[in-house]
Design an enzyme around this catalytic site. Structure first.
Site, PDB file in Angstrom:
ATOM      1  N   TYR A 234      14.602  33.268  66.577  1.00  0.00           N
ATOM      2  CA  TYR A 234      13.888  32.125  66.458  1.00  0.00           C
ATOM      3  C   TYR A 234      12.994  32.882  67.998  1.00  0.00           C
ATOM      4  O   TYR A 234      12.133  31.772  68.328  1.00  0.00           O
ATOM      5  CB  TYR A 234      14.616  30.637  66.259  1.00  0.00           C
ATOM      6  CG  TYR A 234      15.968  30.894  67.832  1.00  0.00           C
ATOM      7  CD1 TYR A 234      16.114  30.590  69.119  1.00  0.00           C
ATOM      8  CD2 TYR A 234      17.317  30.810  66.869  1.00  0.00           C
ATOM      9  CE1 TYR A 234      17.034  30.531  69.526  1.00  0.00           C
ATOM     10  CE2 TYR A 234      18.186  30.814  67.802  1.00  0.00           C
ATOM     11  CZ  TYR A 234      18.642  30.790  69.577  1.00  0.00           C
ATOM     12  OH  TYR A 234      19.824  30.868  70.283  1.00  0.00           O
TER      13      TYR A 234
ATOM     14  N   PHE B 107      24.207  37.313  78.372  1.00  0.00           N
ATOM     15  CA  PHE B 107      24.121  36.039  77.752  1.00  0.00           C
ATOM     16  C   PHE B 107      25.472  35.140  77.536  1.00  0.00           C
ATOM     17  O   PHE B 107      26.253  35.809  77.151  1.00  0.00           O
ATOM     18  CB  PHE B 107      23.321  36.197  76.864  1.00  0.00           C
ATOM     19  CG  PHE B 107      22.958  34.871  76.423  1.00  0.00           C
ATOM     20  CD1 PHE B 107      22.324  33.686  76.318  1.00  0.00           C
ATOM     21  CD2 PHE B 107      23.497  33.929  74.882  1.00  0.00           C
ATOM     22  CE1 PHE B 107      21.207  32.525  76.039  1.00  0.00           C
ATOM     23  CE2 PHE B 107      23.470  32.418  75.050  1.00  0.00           C
ATOM     24  CZ  PHE B 107      22.366  31.878  75.310  1.00  0.00           C
TER      25      PHE B 107
END
Lengths: 406, 406
Positions: free
Chosen positions: B220, B125
């Site tokens: 999240y 990422f």
């Protein structure tokens, strides 16, 4: 005018152009809140926005809200609102992370451009010094602890290369002469990071005019953005373009959603964004800032000083020593009074509905946020204060025993 | 069992011990949400808690809530809940800042103890690599970009000293063998920071047993903590005590409210706290985590894989190439399919109420969060997907034209 009676205070309230702003807030009954310098209360619009963001955007539109509710732009739109309050170009402020993290970003980026010593004043808000200590340790850089009493000439004479300095001191509320400090920094080839935590939203800042190029500030004090609201970074465009800050997270990338292999900083202050921002908290701050729309910040500063003057005059009569600038002098939004048993006094006041705070070892701190406090409120708070002090009602076990953390 | 029909899927739903968890969520009508790997939906309890925190605590108790509502302890109480989900000691996780900021903290502290090269995989990422690039630049340290296809032996053979590695890959959902990587790191005298962003809350992690000592993760995604929810740091107590992380803000101090001049790190993982945390966002995460109480994480991982298997089997029939581990293989909570016009397909699906996401240049990514998705939901989503693909309804101007940022 000097306020000698509640009637005087009432007259000032009646003539106060800022008085209607009180309607933006829903403060609890029976409370006089003198701690907006630590945590501002919720504007009604902010609570409304929070509900909308959580239920309608997050709850109904889910991931799409990043686009449809403008979440992705919040750091910039919210920053632009702060910019107008502090005298900056709307493109030069971004909302992100905490004050501590933002100090690290600016200080580390500036240190790369201006190798040398990091510096802060010894009596500065602790986190400012702690962060520079951490950065100095990581980069093996010298660290200078300055005497808080010294001025800008003295500060840069010691070889400071990157200095952090509060625009309004967290204890005393003394206002720094930003232009004078910047002039000395310029002569020394040094740079200043202004900490606006106790200044933004209560004094009339004009960063551009004063020549300030870098600043950080807090969203949850006078800006009323909610507990631990995101903080902000100000970096003047031309200066920002030279900076490579090492907390180079994806949200600061020029094109985050290209998922490129190498980091490329976003334009100007955008490069100070880092990770994904806490949208619920940031939306609240964004709405809270709308309370400031069209407010004359010089009127806000003048009212804060006048409110503080009322309290200082009453404290003088109790022979209490103030560490803040005196009556009639320039001052931020709070005053701090010295008293050995200040902790107990503050607790006794809180029990009576007058909320201030205590800063170790002996400072009672009272904040006078002009958006929701009237002159009569401060007069009444001073009454309560006088009664607690003269009756010594603070000297009771429930107040003396330290329980509260903050 | 292999799911060949909607009836098969319904049978699995009927027997699913996790099915009742769906009641914790109030998902919009007509939506099948396959993007919980990017942003989890709100648990009802989290929205309730948000209201309580904003209106009752912030609004009524104001500054006192730091003590009375337990705000000051939230980073630790919230961290302890995450710890039980990832197989860590409850004292070894703290919630704070973002994944990006937390990577910087751990990597910089570890680099001081293990001087040498920072390393990451090229297909990781992006923020993981960006942060190491920033740190390498600040500290003039070497940086190694590893081939994503290589294993742990290859990774450490190149001289990596501090490596960051995802436990579940954000594109493929491949699960790393943490114990195997840690064994190689141990031999090389190197350390690994695990990025649990796409792993926590969906696979059955046991960090302690696998010998992992340092990790970061996101609040999240599968933890459903709300947009931009605070992230977390895991650092095993004994290892943490040796670390001095440079983002040494006041909330990580051993005694923050002493306002001492010099920084002294808090016990264990507490030292990874930095500035004042965003309480509204953190309260939501704290409440969202309660949905996981008493859940068997091995059942969650097994269901995620089974849901992914259903979708993969249907995609196979469309001759689409998957970059994810195949049917029956270990896999995280999502699958990614390659398709040149994937952006348009995802938009066309969203228009039909099936929400996935697209990752440039050509990956359609679909997440299967086991807490609120049933087997029939995935079957129905696959129906919609098949219809969009076979009818080529994605090939319309409103889908082809790129508008969405995220």
């Amino acid at each position: 005018m000097t306020v000698h009676s509640r009637k005087d205070a009432e007259a000032l309230d009646a003539a106060d152009p800022l008085a209607p702003l009180r309607e933006h807030f829903d403060l609890p009954e029976g409370v006089i809140y003198l701690d907006g310098n630590s945590l501002g209360p919720p504007p009604r619009s902010a609570l409304k926005r929070l509900h909308e963001t959580a239920h309608n955007h997050w709850g109904k539109d889910l991931i799409k809200s990043w686009n449809t509710a403008g979440w992705i732009d919040l750091p910039k739109t919210c920053g632009a609102k702060i910019a107008t309050l502090v005298g900056a170009d709307p493109n030069d402020v971004i909302v992100c992370d905490s004050v501590s993290v933002n100090i690290f970003k600016l200080a580390s980026a500036l240190l790369k451009l201006h190798p040398g010593a990091l510096a802060y004043e010894q009596d500065e808000f602790p986190t400012d010094g702690y962060i520079l200590q951490g950065l100095a340790n990581l980069t093996n850089s010298p660290l200078i602890k300055l005497n808080h009493q010294g001025g800008p000439v003295e500060a840069f004479a010691g070889g400071a290369s990157v200095l952090i300095k509060s625009a309004v001191h967290y204890k005393t509320a003394a206002i720094a002469d930003i232009a004078a400090w910047e002039a000395e920094a310029g002569k020394a080839g040094a740079v200043i990071i202004w900490d606006l935590s106790h200044a933004a939203g209560v004094i009339n800042l004009d960063l551009e005019a004063a020549g300030a190029r870098f600043a950080v500030g807090c969203g949850y004090k006078y800006l009323n953005g909610g507990p631990g609201a995101p903080a902000f970074v100000y970096a003047q465009r031309k200066a920002a373009e030279k900076l490579n800050q090492p907390l180079s997270g994806w949200m600061g990338h020029a094109h985050a959603f290209d998922f490129a292999g190498d980091y490329a900083p976003g334009e100007g202050v955008k490069r100070f964004a880092c990770g994904t921002p806490p949208i619920l908290s940031m939306s609240v701050l964004d709405a809270a800032l709308d309370v400031f729309a069209d407010i004359d910040m010089s009127a806000v500063e003048a009212k804060a000083k006048a409110l503080g003057d009322i309290f200082l005059l009453r404290a003088q009569k109790l022979s209490l020593e103030s560490v803040s600038p005196g009556i009639g002098e320039s001052r931020g939004g709070h005053v701090s009074l010295k008293f050995k048993d200040g902790y107990a006094v503050v607790q006794a006041l809180i029990a009576r509905g007058v909320i201030g705070d205590f800063r170790t070892p002996d400072l009672m701190r009272f904040g006078f946020a002009p958006l929701y406090l009237g002159y009569s409120d401060v007069w009444d708070a001073a009454d309560a204060f006088e009664q607690v002090m003269t009756s010594e009602s603070w000297n009771a076990p429930e107040f003396i025993t330290r329980k509260a953390v903050i």
